[in-house]
Design an enzyme around this catalytic site. Sequence first.
Site, PDB file in Angstrom:
ATOM      1  N   LYS A 175       2.752  89.763  54.543  1.00 55.62           N
ATOM      2  CA  LYS A 175       2.162  88.616  53.735  1.00 55.62           C
ATOM      3  C   LYS A 175       2.070  87.508  54.579  1.00 55.62           C
ATOM      4  O   LYS A 175       3.346  86.991  54.917  1.00 55.62           O
ATOM      5  CB  LYS A 175       2.737  88.591  52.356  1.00 55.62           C
ATOM      6  CG  LYS A 175       1.878  87.578  51.720  1.00 55.62           C
ATOM      7  CD  LYS A 175       2.297  87.083  50.376  1.00 55.62           C
ATOM      8  CE  LYS A 175       3.234  85.828  50.897  1.00 55.62           C
ATOM      9  NZ  LYS A 175       2.272  84.584  51.335  1.00 55.62           N
ATOM     10  N   GLY A 228      10.815  81.213  56.506  1.00 53.79           N
ATOM     11  CA  GLY A 228      10.682  80.020  55.972  1.00 53.79           C
ATOM     12  C   GLY A 228      11.556  79.361  55.371  1.00 53.79           C
ATOM     13  O   GLY A 228      12.702  79.080  56.088  1.00 53.79           O
ATOM     14  N   CYS A 284      10.859  75.220  63.738  1.00 50.75           N
ATOM     15  CA  CYS A 284      12.367  75.078  63.061  1.00 50.75           C
ATOM     16  C   CYS A 284      13.527  74.955  64.200  1.00 50.75           C
ATOM     17  O   CYS A 284      14.842  74.547  63.936  1.00 50.75           O
ATOM     18  CB  CYS A 284      12.778  76.683  62.522  1.00 50.75           C
ATOM     19  SG  CYS A 284      12.614  77.845  63.903  1.00 50.75           S
TER      20      CYS A 284
HETATM   21  O1  TXE Z   1       7.893  77.877  53.279  1.00 53.92           O
HETATM   22  P1  TXE Z   1       8.088  78.912  52.311  1.00 53.92           P
HETATM   23  P2  TXE Z   1       6.850  76.969  53.551  1.00 53.92           P
HETATM   24  C1  TXE Z   1      10.842  75.281  56.166  1.00 53.92           C
HETATM   25  C2  TXE Z   1      10.218  73.990  56.507  1.00 53.92           C
HETATM   26  C3  TXE Z   1       9.152  73.971  55.330  1.00 53.92           C
HETATM   27  C4  TXE Z   1       9.769  74.685  54.173  1.00 53.92           C
HETATM   28  C5  TXE Z   1       8.795  75.300  53.454  1.00 53.92           C
HETATM   29  O2  TXE Z   1      11.252  73.050  56.053  1.00 53.92           O
HETATM   30  O3  TXE Z   1       8.661  72.620  54.847  1.00 53.92           O
HETATM   31  O4  TXE Z   1      10.352  75.677  54.889  1.00 53.92           O
HETATM   32  O5  TXE Z   1       7.683  75.793  54.297  1.00 53.92           O
HETATM   33  C6  TXE Z   1       6.443  83.160  51.186  1.00 53.92           C
HETATM   34  N1  TXE Z   1       9.006  85.469  47.174  1.00 53.92           N
HETATM   35  N2  TXE Z   1      10.249  76.076  57.225  1.00 53.92           N
HETATM   36  O6  TXE Z   1       6.153  76.292  52.381  1.00 53.92           O
HETATM   37  O7  TXE Z   1       7.646  78.231  51.138  1.00 53.92           O
HETATM   38  C7  TXE Z   1       5.140  82.041  51.296  1.00 53.92           C
HETATM   39  O8  TXE Z   1       4.104  82.657  50.676  1.00 53.92           O
HETATM   40  C8  TXE Z   1       8.444  85.937  48.366  1.00 53.92           C
HETATM   41  C9  TXE Z   1      11.114  76.719  58.318  1.00 53.92           C
HETATM   42  O9  TXE Z   1       5.955  77.744  54.569  1.00 53.92           O
HETATM   43  O10 TXE Z   1       9.388  79.378  52.354  1.00 53.92           O
HETATM   44  C10 TXE Z   1       5.002  82.088  52.893  1.00 53.92           C
HETATM   45  O11 TXE Z   1       4.311  83.234  53.181  1.00 53.92           O
HETATM   46  N3  TXE Z   1       7.947  85.211  49.338  1.00 53.92           N
HETATM   47  C11 TXE Z   1      10.881  77.895  58.829  1.00 53.92           C
HETATM   48  C12 TXE Z   1       6.418  82.228  53.272  1.00 53.92           C
HETATM   49  O12 TXE Z   1       7.314  82.731  52.183  1.00 53.92           O
HETATM   50  C13 TXE Z   1       7.704  83.834  49.189  1.00 53.92           C
HETATM   51  C14 TXE Z   1       9.203  77.796  58.980  1.00 53.92           C
HETATM   52  C15 TXE Z   1       7.327  80.768  53.548  1.00 53.92           C
HETATM   53  O13 TXE Z   1       6.965  80.096  52.504  1.00 53.92           O
HETATM   54  C16 TXE Z   1       8.238  83.194  47.826  1.00 53.92           C
HETATM   55  C17 TXE Z   1       8.297  77.535  58.018  1.00 53.92           C
HETATM   56  C18 TXE Z   1       8.957  83.774  47.083  1.00 53.92           C
HETATM   57  N4  TXE Z   1       9.316  83.565  45.943  1.00 53.92           N
HETATM   58  C19 TXE Z   1       8.836  76.788  56.944  1.00 53.92           C
HETATM   59  N5  TXE Z   1       8.021  81.852  47.915  1.00 53.92           N
HETATM   60  C20 TXE Z   1      11.471  78.215  59.991  1.00 53.92           C
HETATM   61  N6  TXE Z   1      12.791  78.607  60.176  1.00 53.92           N
HETATM   62  O14 TXE Z   1      10.759  78.288  61.168  1.00 53.92           O
HETATM   63  C21 TXE Z   1       7.279  81.577  49.070  1.00 53.92           C
HETATM   64  N7  TXE Z   1       6.971  82.803  49.757  1.00 53.92           N
END
Ligand code: TXE
Length: 422
Positions: A175, A228, A284
């Site tokens: 996904k 994420g 990140c």
């Molecule tokens: O991450 P999310 P987002 C950090 C950065 C950013 C924050 C949120 O601070 O502002 O994370 O980013 C899926 N069960 N990083 O919104 O929400 C979601 O659909 C299963 C650092 O992108 O964590 C997406 O596909 N899946 C990071 C993925 O998880 C779930 C890079 C990431 O979403 C879920 C990006 C759940 N309960 C963001 N909730 C890095 N280390 O590079 C969400 N998702």
Amino acid sequence: MEIIHNFINGQSIPPANDQYLENVEPAIGEIYGKIPRSTEQDIQLAVEAAKAAFPAWASTDIGVRADILSKIADLIDQKRSQLAQAESRDNGKPVKLATLVDIPRASSNFRFFSRAITQWSGSSYFMRGQESLQSFTIHQPLGVVGCISPWNLPLYLFTWKIAPALATGNTVVAKPSEITPYTAYMLGEICNEAGLPPVVLNIVPGLGHEAGQAIVEHPEVKAISFTGGTKTGSIIAGLAAPKFKKLSLELGGKNPNVIFADCDYDKMLKTTVLSSFANQGQICLCGSRILIERSIYNKFKSDFVAKVNSRKVGDPKIDENHLGAVVSAAHQQKILDYIALAEEEGGRILTGGHAIHPKGRCAKGYFVAPTVIEGLDNNCRTNQEEIFGPVVTLQPFDSEEEALALANGTAYGLASTSWTQD
Ligand code: TXE
């Protein structure tokens, strides 16, 4: 309006509930497409397909698997320009950056694992004193693996999970982030063209707490690879642990960039501008807390601010622009809220600190000026929480011990940089 569907069983099929999410181009602030709002039903279909495909894929000769992954890498290389344009449209990053970094890395992810899998070795030991007994380890695929990726490096991180899973004989339900789904959709078509047997890879866009959570919770999904937010990582770990699923989590960071007076100053300055603001600071590994030895603090501050002021922010399609749009209106607001918080906490904005509204087609896009803030304590929220945008703070230090204490003084520990010649 570009509508994309789920990629299940090697075909493009609509979501079971026929529900879609809007897909926005952040550089122009307009909806350009729709993507499936997949639910448990779609995940069930994808997992069943992947499970049925597992025995044949797991027993496929390693050389054949390697050749298919290598072909996928070749096709990604051939389609680099279209993939880079699609990545930039979804994410807001400069096309140039996607062309030079994101897409080549997606290709090398497949190429690396296509080669690595043919060199995989196990290990074996003779039991001391009982030479007739030998113990050995062999690597075996698990079954269906769930790959969930974020929006900052969409195809780069998506392929970094999928390639090793496929190379080692697992089948995948993947996904992408609902904010940047398009290159994932293009990858499905590339895999078909490369001859990857249908149903080995199933791509199911949707919301995290719906499609994402359904992947994590599905009993037939044996391992989860997630990148994420740290909060989301904790939710996923809590769901997977009781089911003894294998987990790979790459989460957030609040990385220190420690600069000593004896560094190669010009090289440090040039790289620090990149490591602070590449991909609009949405990587990140970006160094968002810059710690500078006090003896060069004022020199660094004026040189760094001057360089940051020379950064061009605007239409990601224009090569001269260093920064494009941040990924969404919500993320732009999150970044601006953190800048306001920094001022409330006593920070001084040395440059930036506001949204940018380029003229022309990007007038309604989500742009933020690269922002440098000084005068904050390491323990304030601005220096403790991940902002994940083009915002860095400066802090002076007087000793190595103080630099280490500042660098290590957050709950994160993802990456760090230090500049010194000793
Ligand atoms: O991450 P999310 P987002 C950090 C950065 C950013 C924050 C949120 O601070 O502002 O994370 O980013 C899926 N069960 N990083 O919104 O929400 C979601 O659909 C299963 C650092 O992108 O964590 C997406 O596909 N899946 C990071 C993925 O998880 C779930 C890079 C990431 O979403 C879920 C990006 C759940 N309960 C963001 N909730 C890095 N280390 O590079 C969400 N998702």
